[in-house]
Design an enzyme around this catalytic site. Structure first.
Site, mmCIF file in Angstrom:
data_model
loop_
_atom_site.group_PDB
_atom_site.id
_atom_site.type_symbol
_atom_site.label_atom_id
_atom_site.label_comp_id
_atom_site.label_asym_id
_atom_site.label_seq_id
_atom_site.Cartn_x
_atom_site.Cartn_y
_atom_site.Cartn_z
ATOM 1 N N LYS A 107 0.738 -1.085 0.097
ATOM 2 C CA LYS A 107 0.119 0.003 0.022
ATOM 3 C C LYS A 107 1.068 1.120 0.156
ATOM 4 O O LYS A 107 1.588 1.524 0.868
ATOM 5 C CB LYS A 107 -0.862 0.003 1.156
ATOM 6 C CG LYS A 107 -1.977 1.248 1.405
ATOM 7 C CD LYS A 107 -2.633 1.429 2.637
ATOM 8 C CE LYS A 107 -3.184 2.663 2.990
ATOM 9 N NZ LYS A 107 -3.888 2.768 4.023
ATOM 10 N N ALA A 133 -10.068 4.925 4.482
ATOM 11 C CA ALA A 133 -9.924 5.948 5.390
ATOM 12 C C ALA A 133 -11.261 6.867 5.310
ATOM 13 O O ALA A 133 -11.977 6.975 4.240
ATOM 14 C CB ALA A 133 -8.859 6.963 4.909
ATOM 15 N N ASN A 184 -9.733 0.867 9.651
ATOM 16 C CA ASN A 184 -8.817 0.684 10.877
ATOM 17 C C ASN A 184 -9.374 1.317 11.848
ATOM 18 O O ASN A 184 -10.085 0.915 12.927
ATOM 19 C CB ASN A 184 -7.410 1.119 10.429
ATOM 20 C CG ASN A 184 -6.414 0.797 11.523
ATOM 21 O OD1 ASN A 184 -6.612 0.388 12.843
ATOM 22 N ND2 ASN A 184 -5.154 0.757 11.128
#
Ligand code: SF4
Lengths: 64, 265, 389
Positions: free
Chosen positions: B102, B189, B211
């Site tokens: 990533k 995100a 996350n």
């Protein structure tokens, strides 16, 4: 001999990268970068250390 | 519908799970590992850091490596430019042998917005070098196509700023990216709630990466499982085809009277 | 998304093959309503709309097509004029008035004649010209065409070419000479019908033709026009393959502009009969479906069609039209000697056509954009040269 390990001065008897790793992190998988060169895992045992080398040992941490 | 024939394909690998999980910010490695297990994710991101003599084993890798079917995707966070990101990828490969990377370059620590120019450059070099590059990018449709052209395995546009929990603030741009892309689009995100993950899949995104939304939840493993369900539901809904939006009444003059006469062939 | 290989005889690439869609049951009302209003039109929506029951849905499709045309293009119609440079042809296309076995006065425009024809078109107000030839012949080959493009580019803002398939390098040379667009119809996507109607000549090579738009775009040509000659084979299958062809190219050549034309087989001097005739209503429905499912793509209607049909579709799906056309070699500056490639149905002159457009609340636009800056910039760089369609 004196090297710079992860940005700090460090005195070691290790002659090869693999020995430094064994001394530092016997139980953890780490990658080594010597003077900005990534040392392939297979070459750790044959890559000699020299006085003043800049060595980074890196591992994985949590990240997104 | 069978999940088997609806895989997320990244390079030559196929994944049945369309949720990717970051491993940062968890209270402990144990909670993280339980969240990974509860969500059934097949790709988890990890970051590089200097080995710390005083914390020789932070127990992150051990449980992850022990888990069947979990692929590590190192990120390049901390890199401020393309050169550093490329170096980070090469280091990570020595650690886990993964070709997935990533690419994440955010030079401004206040908002952590990705730098499109450095990201493009790093992606170009790494893709040419055989990596499965997964670039974290602003939701820019042109950048997404440029990254596709240099051989990226996916693009990972942000839904909103990292950690902001604002959800799919970039929805309209994401739709354009999805419409134009020939590679998977993974929202990375900004998500806070599983419903936002479902919405991303409903609008045609191929997967999401979360996350903070899991790590900061009251019960991270339960939240991870909830995200997995939401992603699966969103994908199923996408494949099933949503009902049409109600059409407003048309009150204009007819346009097809010229076709009413004799058929001319 | 990937390069597609086709056998020399020309199998349809799998990603264009319409057959899986054709086997579906006819769409129900729910599906048509969904396709009509979708903000994310896809192949499924397209198939649904072209197969929708016309008495129930045609008007609603027209309304939607008009709304989308206005949203993208405003109340304007772009005008262009075709100019046949030559009717020499080695080709044996059964449906074409210029085929080698046809009784036809052969002629090509010489440089001074090209100049006069271009000037005549310019005087009529045109800023967009489409240059046409037949297959490559010693009389009218690549160099001849290139010279024509150079002349046209000095006078016109948009110069489009409809000729023969070329190599990437040839297309690049055309682009550098000022060619802004290449039109190349597959005629039919059905390999069997293709083989039957293209009796001899280079045009028999299905794959070379199918791949030509990619080569043009790879060579730096800014836009391509696609189409199928409706009537040669099952029109539904051809329409769907055409739709897929456009979509595949749009994803790969994302910087390029695209247009789709709807030529329908018309009676011409040789008397070729369309094996699968297409009626007005279905053609209109097809155009609406294209507009609804490709809202940003230019849709073209030529003077092959009759005035009432063209008037009805102007701004209702269609946003680009030819006017005052001659399908003979030259013919804008004085009379032509040949009988034309096909019969023109709409014989109105440019003034009459513009009057009609204005009466319909549409503004005829001759110039789409200004090419003045092109002289200081190099032509667009090659767009990802790769094989495949
Ligand atoms: S269609 Fe073109 S190639 Fe075929 S005969 Fe006519 S002019 Fe020649």
């Amino acid at each position: 001999m004196k090297i710079l390990l992860n940005g700090e001065p460090y005195e070691t008897v290790a002659r090869f990268v693999s020995e430094l790793i064994a001394e530092q992190a016997p139980a953890v998988r780490v990658a080594a970068v010597v003077n900005d060169r990534v040392v392939p895992a297979a070459e750790q045992a044959t890559t000699a250390l020299a006085e003043g080398d800049r060595v980074e040992l890196l591992t994985f941490a949590g990240g997104g | 519908m069978n999940q088997e024939d609806d895989a997320l394909v990244l390079g030559d690998h196929a994944y049945t799970s369309r949720l990717l999980l970051g491993t940062g910010k968890f209270a402990s490695a144990d909670v993280m590992a339980r969240a990974v297990a509860a969500s059934g994710v097949q790709i988890v991101t990890v970051a590089l850091r200097r080995f710390d003599r005083d914390r020789p084993d932070d127990a992150l890798l051990t449980p992850l490596l022990a888990m069947e079917g979990v692929t590590l995707m190192p990120n390049t966070s901390g890199a401020r430019n393309a050169e550093e990101a490329i170096q980070a990828a090469r280091i990570a490969r020595e650690l886990c042998g993964s070709r997935l990377v990533k690419v994440e370059i955010h030079p401004n620590p206040r908002h952590l917005m990705p730098d499109p120019i450095e990201t493009y450059e790093a992606a170009r070099v790494l893709a040419a070098d055989g990596w499965l590059v997964m670039p974290y990018i602003p939701p820019d449709p042109v950048l997404a196509k440029r990254l596709e052209e240099v051989g990226c395995a996916s693009v990972m546009p942000l839904g909103a700023a990292i950690g902001s929990g604002q959800g799919l603030a970039s929805a309209e741009l994401l739709k354009i990216i999805v419409r134009e892309a020939c590679i998977p689009v993974i929202v990375d995100a900004g998500l806070r709630a599983p419903s936002q993950a479902a919405a991303a899949l409903e609008m045609g995104c191929d997967a999401v990466l979360v996350n903070t939304a899991v790590a900061d939840a009251g019960d991270p493993p339960a939240m991870a499982a909830a995200f997995a369900q939401a992603v699966a539901a969103g994908r199923s809904a996408r494949r099933a085809g949503l009902m049409p939006v109600g059409q407003e009444a048309q009150a204009s003059s007819p346009l097809t009277t010229f076709l009413q006469g004799g058929e001319r062939v | 998304m990937n390069a597609v290989s086709s056998s020399p005889r020309g199998d349809m690439p799998r990603e264009l093959d319409p057959r899986p869609w054709l086997e579906l049951p006819p769409p129900d009302a729910r599906a048509v309503a969904a396709a009509l209003t979708t903000e994310e039109p896809d192949e499924a929506a397209f198939v649904t709309l072209v197969r929708a029951e016309p008495t129930r849905w045609l008007e609603a499709m027209a309304q939607r097509a008009q709304a989308l045309t206005r949203r993208q293009f405003g109340r304007t119609i772009q005008l262009y004029a075709p100019l046949y440079l030559s009717n020499y042809c080695s080709g044996g296309c059964a449906y074409c008035g210029f085929a080698a076995d046809r009784d036809q006065v052969r002629h090509r425009l010489e440089p001074d004649e090209i100049e006069r024809e271009l000037t005549a078109l310019k005087r009529l107000g045109f800023e967009q010209v489409l240059l046409l030839t037949g297959e490559r012949t010693p009389h009218a080959g690549f160099d001849y065409l290139l010279a024509g493009v150079r002349m046209a580019a000095r006078l016109f803002h948009e110069v489009t070419v409809e000729a023969f398939p070329m190599t990437v390098d040839e297309y690049r040379a055309l682009a550098e000479a000022g060619c802004t667009g290449v039109t190349i119809y597959q005629e039919t996507y059905d390999p069997d019908a293709y083989e039957r109607f293209h009796r001899w000549g280079p045009k028999r090579d299905y794959a070379a033709r199918l791949d030509a738009p990619s080569r043009a775009l790879s060579g730096g040509v800014a836009s391509v026009g696609l189409g199928a000659l409706l009537g040669l084979a099952d029109p539904l299958a051809d329409a769907l393959a055409l739709f897929r062809h456009v979509r595949v190219l749009q994803q790969r050549f994302w910087r390029a502009a695209f247009s789709v034309s709807f030529p329908r087989l018309r009676p011409e001097a040789g008397g070729f009969q369309a094996p699968h005739p297409v009626g007005d209503r279905w053609l209109a429905q097809l155009i609406f479906a294209f507009r609804i499912c490709l809202p940003e793509t230019t849709l073209v209607l030529s003077t092959r069609e009759a005035p009432a049909f063209r008037d009805g579709l102007a701004g209702v799906g269609i946003n680009r039209m030819s006017a005052g056309s001659r399908t003979t070699v030259g013919g804008y500056d004085g009379r032509a000697e040949d009988t034309g490639q096909f019969a023109v149905s709409d014989g109105r002159d440019v003034t009459a056509f513009c009057t009609m457009l204005r009466a319909h609340g549409l503004d005829p636009v001759f110039k789409n954009w200004d090419s003045a800056y092109r002289s200081v910039l190099s032509p667009p760089s090659a767009l990802r040269a790769e094989g495949g369609i």
